[in-house]
Scaffold this active site. Structure first.
Site, PDB file in Angstrom:
ATOM      1  N   HIS A 136     104.316  90.376  60.488  1.00  0.00           N
ATOM      2  CA  HIS A 136     103.289  89.531  59.839  1.00  0.00           C
ATOM      3  C   HIS A 136     101.917  90.125  60.199  1.00  0.00           C
ATOM      4  O   HIS A 136     101.627  91.262  59.863  1.00  0.00           O
ATOM      5  CB  HIS A 136     103.502  88.080  60.300  1.00  0.00           C
ATOM      6  N   ASP A 195      97.494  94.627  54.717  1.00  0.00           N
ATOM      7  CA  ASP A 195      97.378  95.302  56.010  1.00  0.00           C
ATOM      8  C   ASP A 195      97.286  96.825  55.896  1.00  0.00           C
ATOM      9  O   ASP A 195      96.920  97.499  56.853  1.00  0.00           O
ATOM     10  CB  ASP A 195      98.561  94.925  56.907  1.00  0.00           C
ATOM     11  N   HIS A 217     106.525  93.381  50.745  1.00  0.00           N
ATOM     12  CA  HIS A 217     106.120  91.973  50.849  1.00  0.00           C
ATOM     13  C   HIS A 217     107.294  91.081  50.476  1.00  0.00           C
ATOM     14  O   HIS A 217     108.103  91.451  49.618  1.00  0.00           O
ATOM     15  CB  HIS A 217     104.927  91.664  49.926  1.00  0.00           C
ATOM     16  N   SER A 248     102.437  82.233  59.406  1.00  0.00           N
ATOM     17  CA  SER A 248     101.336  81.500  60.047  1.00  0.00           C
ATOM     18  C   SER A 248     101.019  80.204  59.294  1.00  0.00           C
ATOM     19  O   SER A 248     100.775  79.164  59.922  1.00  0.00           O
ATOM     20  CB  SER A 248     100.087  82.376  60.156  1.00  0.00           C
TER      21      SER A 248
HETATM   22  N1  CMX Z   1     109.332 100.198  55.009  1.00  0.00           N
HETATM   23  C1  CMX Z   1     110.676 100.418  55.136  1.00  0.00           C
HETATM   24  N2  CMX Z   1     111.604  99.518  54.824  1.00  0.00           N
HETATM   25  C2  CMX Z   1     111.187  98.358  54.334  1.00  0.00           C
HETATM   26  C3  CMX Z   1     109.836  98.063  54.120  1.00  0.00           C
HETATM   27  C4  CMX Z   1     108.894  99.041  54.496  1.00  0.00           C
HETATM   28  N3  CMX Z   1     107.589  98.827  54.389  1.00  0.00           N
HETATM   29  N4  CMX Z   1     109.725  96.830  53.605  1.00  0.00           N
HETATM   30  C5  CMX Z   1     110.968  96.349  53.513  1.00  0.00           C
HETATM   31  N5  CMX Z   1     111.853  97.273  53.952  1.00  0.00           N
HETATM   32  C6  CMX Z   1     113.306  97.120  54.086  1.00  0.00           C
HETATM   33  C7  CMX Z   1     113.588  95.886  54.942  1.00  0.00           C
HETATM   34  O1  CMX Z   1     113.471  96.174  56.333  1.00  0.00           O
HETATM   35  C8  CMX Z   1     114.978  95.538  54.509  1.00  0.00           C
HETATM   36  O2  CMX Z   1     115.865  96.411  55.149  1.00  0.00           O
HETATM   37  P1  CMX Z   1     117.276  95.880  55.751  1.00  0.00           P
HETATM   38  O3  CMX Z   1     118.040  95.438  54.570  1.00  0.00           O
HETATM   39  O4  CMX Z   1     117.831  97.063  56.446  1.00  0.00           O
HETATM   40  O5  CMX Z   1     116.960  94.752  56.685  1.00  0.00           O
HETATM   41  C9  CMX Z   1     114.958  95.897  53.021  1.00  0.00           C
HETATM   42  O6  CMX Z   1     113.867  96.823  52.848  1.00  0.00           O
HETATM   43  C10 CMX Z   1     114.719  94.714  52.116  1.00  0.00           C
HETATM   44  O7  CMX Z   1     113.539  94.059  52.517  1.00  0.00           O
HETATM   45  P2  CMX Z   1     112.648  93.273  51.452  1.00  0.00           P
HETATM   46  O8  CMX Z   1     113.494  92.176  50.890  1.00  0.00           O
HETATM   47  O9  CMX Z   1     111.997  94.201  50.503  1.00  0.00           O
HETATM   48  O10 CMX Z   1     111.495  92.697  52.375  1.00  0.00           O
HETATM   49  P3  CMX Z   1     111.482  91.352  53.218  1.00  0.00           P
HETATM   50  O11 CMX Z   1     111.102  90.244  52.317  1.00  0.00           O
HETATM   51  O12 CMX Z   1     112.733  91.180  54.004  1.00  0.00           O
HETATM   52  O13 CMX Z   1     110.329  91.640  54.267  1.00  0.00           O
HETATM   53  C11 CMX Z   1     108.208  92.466  54.960  1.00  0.00           C
HETATM   54  C12 CMX Z   1     108.966  91.673  53.902  1.00  0.00           C
HETATM   55  C13 CMX Z   1     106.722  92.349  54.689  1.00  0.00           C
HETATM   56  C14 CMX Z   1     108.489  91.832  56.344  1.00  0.00           C
HETATM   57  C15 CMX Z   1     108.681  93.942  54.909  1.00  0.00           C
HETATM   58  O14 CMX Z   1     108.334  94.499  53.660  1.00  0.00           O
HETATM   59  C16 CMX Z   1     108.101  94.784  56.032  1.00  0.00           C
HETATM   60  O15 CMX Z   1     108.671  94.805  57.129  1.00  0.00           O
HETATM   61  N6  CMX Z   1     106.948  95.512  55.781  1.00  0.00           N
HETATM   62  C17 CMX Z   1     106.297  96.280  56.800  1.00  0.00           C
HETATM   63  C18 CMX Z   1     105.525  95.373  57.734  1.00  0.00           C
HETATM   64  C19 CMX Z   1     104.310  94.776  57.026  1.00  0.00           C
HETATM   65  O16 CMX Z   1     103.533  95.469  56.388  1.00  0.00           O
HETATM   66  N7  CMX Z   1     104.125  93.452  57.203  1.00  0.00           N
HETATM   67  C20 CMX Z   1     102.925  92.766  56.691  1.00  0.00           C
HETATM   68  C21 CMX Z   1     103.218  91.825  55.538  1.00  0.00           C
HETATM   69  C22 CMX Z   1     101.973  91.075  55.127  1.00  0.00           C
HETATM   70  C23 CMX Z   1     101.663  89.994  56.112  1.00  0.00           C
HETATM   71  O17 CMX Z   1     102.452  89.050  56.239  1.00  0.00           O
HETATM   72  O18 CMX Z   1     100.655  90.092  56.805  1.00  0.00           O
END
Ligand code: CMX
Length: 463
Positions: A300, A403, A346, A270
């Site tokens: 997000h 969140d 995150h 955002s």
């Molecule tokens: N549960 C399960 N798997 C997760 C995870 C979670 N909470 N967080 C990350 N992973 C997985 C990713 O999907 C990724 O898997 P793949 O390799 O199969 O694609 C792997 O772990 C590596 O990801 P990462 O490098 O740790 O995380 P990213 O930087 O790619 O993504 C985020 C960050 C927030 C999108 C991710 O942690 C996520 O999807 N979390 C759940 C959704 C969430 O809470 N979002 C809110 C974030 C805060 C905000 O922006 O408001």
């Protein structure tokens, strides 16, 4: 009006800005306070461009390009900086430090989004009086025009509240002072002033828009919305307009929630969208409307609704007094089905999010929340999920983000419509993202236009 009474008590009293009629009894207005720091910010930008222009901020690897640009330092964002271990700092202050120094409402204890707004825009902690003046200024700006009311009232109830919010904020650009001044030939050095005016208008109106959407979708429609009380802060009016005016705890959590979610440096979807769209000199309404569309994504801002849904599904499946082992089992179910655990992980943070800590602390400080089984489940998840996610071995950060807790607090006080939660995030994020946009325009950043590469070109380069 309160402000008028204070003005009468204090004769030496100045005009806020050319574009707005509210006066600041405390002395310099927000606009005048920003004007004071403009020369030093511009000087700093000049020094950085000339002295450090050729220095490297790091290497770009193919993995960064294929991996969502994670870790690349590619943007200026002055109001806040995110450290992977320590979390967010606003102009150098941590969340607990902000909670100590930023003024609360007269009838409350939580730092106000208005005092955070002043701080983010200026880098200076506002006094009690400056906060009161800004509250009064925003209250004057918070009414939305009739054409916008009509647009909002025409949306089907079944349209997601975030889609309504995106559309309504874009439509408010009908009255953009920036767009009008730009087409009249405004000089570049003046851009920040009308950007500030639009930003303050948008921030104030966003709460009124959000309340109207809520009334249309979940209550008896717009005709029943209580009038704005212009002696009150944005969160109080928002709470009152959606039917929570008599719930002190709700008003306080809305204030804290809005202050905490304002800014999280520039790379999140955002914030970055506001910066990117704004770099084309689109006005603040269009820039922030685009940002809201990004906030509506489940990875997000929509994660807050998903996180609460997940907590409630555990409660439905095994009850509020679930054991740690039962919670673990539910976590593995979601992971084994290939989904993410919402509210955890995150892109930058590698420790529990201090915004989560602040919300959890709010819950623990308020007995009725602390005793709520839904909040207790959030707490249980906090104790169990990091271990499960570590064992799962994928995420780089097994800890909760903001969140994970926010929805449970809104739910506790009776805001049970999950689909609305991201709208509340949206009223808050406007404050940080638009403060940074004002600063982008103070230092005259150019249109953002990075270079892309094709996969074929990467193979050609390195084979
Ligand atoms: N549960 C399960 N798997 C997760 C995870 C979670 N909470 N967080 C990350 N992973 C997985 C990713 O999907 C990724 O898997 P793949 O390799 O199969 O694609 C792997 O772990 C590596 O990801 P990462 O490098 O740790 O995380 P990213 O930087 O790619 O993504 C985020 C960050 C927030 C999108 C991710 O942690 C996520 O999807 N979390 C759940 C959704 C969430 O809470 N979002 C809110 C974030 C805060 C905000 O922006 O408001």
């Amino acid at each position: 009006m309160l402000l008028a009474a204070r003005a009468a008590a204090r004769p030496a009293f100045r005009t806020l800005s050319q574009a707005h009629s509210v006066r600041y009894a405390s002395g310099k207005s927000l606009s005048e306070t920003i004007a004071e720091i403009v020369p030093e910010r511009q000087e700093l930008a000049k020094k950085i461009r000339t002295e450090y222009g050729q220095k490297s901020l790091g290497e770009i690897k193919v993995e960064n390009v294929m991996g969502g640009m994670r870790g690349l330092k590619v943007m200026i964002w002055d109001p806040s900086v995110l450290d992977a271990n320590e979390g967010i700092r606003f102009w150098g202050k941590s969340i607990p430090e902000c909670q100590k120094v930023l003024p609360a409402a007269k009838d409350g204890e939580e730092m106000l989004p208005e005092s955070m707004l002043w701080f983010l825009m200026t880098g200076k902690v506002p006094s009690r009086e400056q906060t009161d003046d800004l509250i009064a200024d925003l209250a004057e700006r918070s009414t939305i025009p009739a054409y916008a009311e009509k647009i909002i009232d025409s949306f089907p109830k079944t349209l997601h509240p975030m889609t309504q919010f995106v559309s309504a904020v874009a439509a408010l650009n009908h009255d953009s002072k920036f767009a009008k001044a730009y087409s009249a030939g405004m000089k570049k050095s003046e851009y920040w002033k009308t950007t500030l005016e639009d930003s303050l208008d948008l921030i104030a109106k966003s709460f009124t828009v959000a309340a109207r959407i809520y009334n249309n979708v979940y209550l008896d429609g717009a005709s029943k919305i209580p009038a704005l009380d212009k002696s009150r802060d944005l969160s109080w009016n928002f709470a009152n307009q959606i039917g929570f005016g008599d719930k002190k705890g709700f008003i306080e959590i809305i204030r804290l929630y809005n202050a905490l979610h304002t800014d999280h440096e520039g790379g999140n979807v955002s914030a970055h969208t506001t910066h990117l769209v704004g770099s084309a000199l689109s006005d603040p309404y269009l820039s922030y409307s685009a940002a809201l569309a990004g906030l509506a994504g489940p990875l997000h801002g929509l994660a807050n609704q998903e996180a609460l849904k997940f907590v409630l599904s555990i409660k439905d499946a095994i009850g509020g007094d679930a054991t740690h082992d039962q919670v673990k089992e539910q976590l593995w179910k979601i992971l084994n089905s290939g989904r993410v655990v919402p509210g955890y992980g995150h892109a930058v943070l590698r420790k529990p999010d201090p915004r989560f800590d602040a919300l959890r602390d709010f819950g623990n400080r308020n007995k009725d929340v602390a005793e709520d089984p839904v909040f207790q489940l959030v707490d249980k998840l906090f104790k169990v999920a990091p271990g499960v996610l570590t064992e799962h071995g994928k995420t780089k950060n097994p800890f909760p983000n903001v969140d994970a807790a926010s929805g449970s607090l809104l739910y506790h006080y009776g805001l049970t419509q999950f689909e609305f939660y991201t709208v509340t995030f949206g009223t808050s994020r406007a404050i940080g993202a638009l403060s940074a946009l004002v600063h982008d325009r103070i230092i005259g950043l150019p249109i953002e236009r990075p270079k892309s590469v094709s996969m074929e070109s990467i193979v050609q380069m390195f084979k």
